[in-house]
Design an enzyme around this catalytic site. Structure first.
Site, short mmCIF file in Angstrom:
data_model
loop_
_atom_site.label_atom_id
_atom_site.label_comp_id
_atom_site.label_asym_id
_atom_site.label_seq_id
_atom_site.Cartn_x
_atom_site.Cartn_y
_atom_site.Cartn_z
N ASP A 86 36.46 46.71 39.52
CA ASP A 86 36.39 45.30 39.13
C ASP A 86 36.48 44.42 40.36
OD1 ASP A 86 36.21 43.41 37.17
OD2 ASP A 86 38.24 43.65 36.40
N LYS A 116 32.07 45.65 38.49
CA LYS A 116 32.01 44.68 37.37
C LYS A 116 32.36 43.31 37.92
CE LYS A 116 35.40 44.25 34.06
NZ LYS A 116 35.78 42.83 34.22
N GLU A 185 34.53 40.12 25.85
CA GLU A 185 35.97 40.02 25.62
C GLU A 185 36.32 38.85 24.71
OE1 GLU A 185 38.48 40.37 29.10
OE2 GLU A 185 40.27 39.80 27.97
#
Ligand code: KIV
Length: 303
Positions: A86, A116, A185
């Site tokens: 990430d 990501k 999300e």
């Protein structure tokens, strides 16, 4: 059948065949090993590391160096799951060249398979540049914790027709820019399912209902290791926090009550070596430093 490392092609095939994709976070060697051994398709070394391991109040303070240390540990423990690192806040937003260089560090220095990053249309230049450098990029839209101040808190995203439309446009733009998958999300389940159907690439939901192509959870939430709060979308499959507290109390009480260590946890010296040692020690007893405890000093003194 011999297990092979998960590839991008495997993830696309799972979407096509409607086989749910499994993803979990991990931040260290032992949990990476456990997740890998459990046959989970993907491991995300999320910047949630900053909150659940490093104790920050949000993911914003997490640095590149912190992420790289966690990623290296995970890569040492996981050999089959597809590994995603990430990108932390401000490692890709300021300029595209810096985004590519930082993404490259996840691959080159920390053995990740992909990176990501958070955001919709405003990050497509970075996504394009990183994918052009040969690095697979996973997008992340909906609730994006790195922009929590701008979003006004950890609230559900895409709850109005206009906001849902924005999410769809972001998803399509990220796919066009080259993302291989998208995290959705905290968005309404029907919005997530609709976006999922409109995309060729897999969606991985967290708080996005059952209509996404896969699911991801923060492993500390799943194991009940993080007790500051439990998000509504997280399911605790264990309460390790309680188990740990119980184990630590037992250890404390056993040490205090001379119940640990027992001979089973101790090491022996041979009888003849012991006798020789005692004799030699007694002969030189006058040379042995004496420890004098001065009640009025902070430390013991050796004379
Ligand atoms: O950092 C993280 O763990 C994440 C997941 C919640 C998707 O981004």
């Amino acid at each position: 059948m011999e297990r092979k490392k998960t590839t991008l092609l495997d993830l696309i095939k799972k979407k096509e065949q409607r086989i749910p994709i499994t993803m979990l976070t991990a931040y260290d060697y032992p949990l990476a090993q456990a997740v890998d051994n459990a046959g989970i398709d993907m491991i995300l070394v999320g910047d949630s590391y900053g909150m659940v391991v490093l104790g920050y109040n949000s993911t914003v303070p997490v640095t590149m160096e912190e992420m790289l240390i966690a990623c290296r540990a995970v890569a040492r423990g996981a050999h089959y799951s597809f590994l995603v690192g990430d990108m932390p806040f401000m490692s890709y937003q300021a300029d595209t060249a810096e985004a590519v260089r930082n993404a490259g560090r996840f691959i080159k220095e920390a053995n990740m398979d992909a990176v990501k990053l958070e955001g919709g249309r405003r990050v497509v230049d970075a996504v394009r540049a990183i994918t052009h450098a040969g690095i697979p990029v996973m997008g992340h839209i909906g609730l994006t914790p790195q922009s929590i101040s701008q979003l006004g808190g950890y609230r559900t995203q895409g709850t109005t027709a206009a906001a849902a439309r924005e999410l769809l446009d972001d998803a399509l733009a990220l796919q066009a820019a080259g993302c291989f998958a998208l995290v959705l999300e905290k968005v309404p389940d029907r919005v997530a399912a609709y976006i999922t159907q409109r995309l060729r690439i897999p969606t991985i939901g967290i708080g996005a209902g059952a209509g996404a192509d896969g699911q991801v959870l923060v492993i500390h939430d799943l194991l009940g290791l993080f007790d500051r709060f439990v998000p509504k979308f997280a399911k605790q499959y264990a309460q390790l926090h309680d188990n740990i507290a119980q184990a630590l109390n037992e250890y404390k009480s056993q040490v205090e009550n001379h119940a640990f260590p027992t001979p089973q946890h101790s090491f022996a010296i041979k009888e003849n070596e012991w006798e020789t040692f005692l004799q030699a020690a007694a002969e030189h007893s006058s040379d042995v430093p004496q420890v004098f405890i001065d009640e009025h000093a902070d430390t013991a003194r050796v004379y």
